[in-house]
Design a protein around this motif. Structure first.
Motif, mmCIF file in Angstrom:
data_model
loop_
_atom_site.group_PDB
_atom_site.id
_atom_site.type_symbol
_atom_site.label_atom_id
_atom_site.label_comp_id
_atom_site.label_asym_id
_atom_site.label_seq_id
_atom_site.Cartn_x
_atom_site.Cartn_y
_atom_site.Cartn_z
ATOM 1 N N UNK A 270 40.324 38.315 39.289
ATOM 2 C CA UNK A 270 40.586 37.866 40.657
ATOM 3 C C UNK A 270 39.069 37.268 41.440
ATOM 4 N N UNK A 271 38.073 38.210 40.971
ATOM 5 C CA UNK A 271 36.618 37.705 41.309
ATOM 6 C C UNK A 271 36.273 36.539 40.719
ATOM 7 N N UNK A 272 36.885 36.097 39.297
ATOM 8 C CA UNK A 272 36.204 34.926 38.882
ATOM 9 C C UNK A 272 36.948 33.687 39.601
ATOM 10 N N UNK A 273 38.505 33.806 39.924
ATOM 11 C CA UNK A 273 38.806 32.696 40.770
ATOM 12 C C UNK A 273 38.631 32.645 41.867
ATOM 13 N N UNK A 274 38.269 33.757 42.759
ATOM 14 C CA UNK A 274 37.648 33.562 44.239
ATOM 15 C C UNK A 274 36.279 32.906 44.087
ATOM 16 N N UNK A 275 35.341 33.282 43.037
ATOM 17 C CA UNK A 275 34.300 32.459 42.944
ATOM 18 C C UNK A 275 34.495 30.800 42.878
ATOM 19 N N UNK A 276 35.430 30.499 42.105
ATOM 20 C CA UNK A 276 36.047 29.134 41.973
ATOM 21 C C UNK A 276 36.301 28.424 43.168
#
Length: 277
Positions: A270-276
């Motif tokens: 989730x954090x990775x997708x939010x960063x993108x």
């Protein structure tokens, strides 16, 4: 009576004289003499008994025979209906047990829709130590009051017996839930892996002892095995021994650790997708 005694004594004397003369010829040979004494003396006794019985004891025998003819025969004991029915059942159970592969005689497979609890004691009120999921297997090490004591993976405890497929039933589920592995039998240094189910077909490769290969097919005399990602072929059954592997039980601690791992992985995604974004 006097005449009868005289006749019998005369017969005894005459036969004894004849026997003494016959044995005298073998006196030089101790073995032959022993044989004459042991065998012919026995024959003499039988001959005299027969002679006296036939000539002077016939009336008594006839009387005995009549009483035997009129006696009521005692029927031989016969098996009860339960015993007759039980014998074929025991024979069939023994036959089934003999046909079950050794690996499955003390193996239980969870035959449920999801999982079965493994408890610390043979009661539903006791602590849950782990779970045996559908198709997973456990070794049975004891039985008590409708429960079986098992060990699987790192878990040891009790499971209700009726929730497991055991023995022949477990063997039937092997193809559905287990993975079979082939190993070359000891004494065979290398075994040819063929391109087809025939000794006339080309050799794909050779495999050594002790290495395990997944079985992906089976026919009368051959197993089809996977050697590596790119190589598959056939090996003759007579040189192979197989064993089926199943998933094991999971302890409560292991289950909690797995849940934490999944939660952490999902959070990271989730954090990775939010960063993108």
């Amino acid at each position: 009576m006097i005449k009868t005694r005289w006749v019998r004594n005369a017969a005894v004397f005459g036969t004894a004289v004849t026997l003494s003369l016959a044995c005298a010829g073998f006196a030089k040979d101790s073995t032959a003499a022993g044989f004459c004494q042991e065998t012919d003396m026995a024959g003499l006794s039988l001959s005299l008994d027969k002679y006296y019985t036939e000539n002077y004891a016939a009336p008594k025998e006839e009387s005995d025979a009549k009483s035997e003819d009129t006696a009521t025969a005692t029927p031989a004991p016969t098996a009860s209906a339960d015993e007759k029915e039980d014998t074929p059942k025991k024979t069939e159970e023994k036959r089934k047990e003999e046909t079950v592969a050794k690996q499955f005689r003390d193996l239980g497979i969870a035959d449920v829709s999801d999982y079965v609890n493994i408890r610390s004691k043979p009661t539903t009120e006791s602590k849950i130590r782990g779970k045996l999921y559908r198709g997973s297997a456990a070794k049975i090490i004891g039985e008590k009051d409708g429960w079986v004591k098992i060990e699987s993976g790192s878990v040891r405890g009790f499971i209700r017996k009726d929730l497991l497929a055991i023995g022949a039933k477990a063997q039937k589920l092997a193809g559905k839930f287990g993975t079979a592995y082939a190993t070359v039998k000891p004494g065979t240094i290398t075994l040819n892996v063929r391109s087809k189910k025939s000794t006339e077909s080309s050799i794909v490769t050779q495999i050594p002892e002790d290495e395990k290969y997944e079985v992906i097919g089976e026919s009368d005399n051959w197993y089809r095995v996977t050697i590596d990602e790119d190589t598959k072929g056939y090996v003759a059954k007579e040189f192979i021994k197989t064993r089926v592997r199943f998933k094991k039980a999971i302890s409560i601690a292991e289950e909690k650790a797995e849940l934490r791992r999944k939660a952490a992985a999902e959070k990271a995604e989730r954090e990775r997708l939010e960063a993108l974004a």
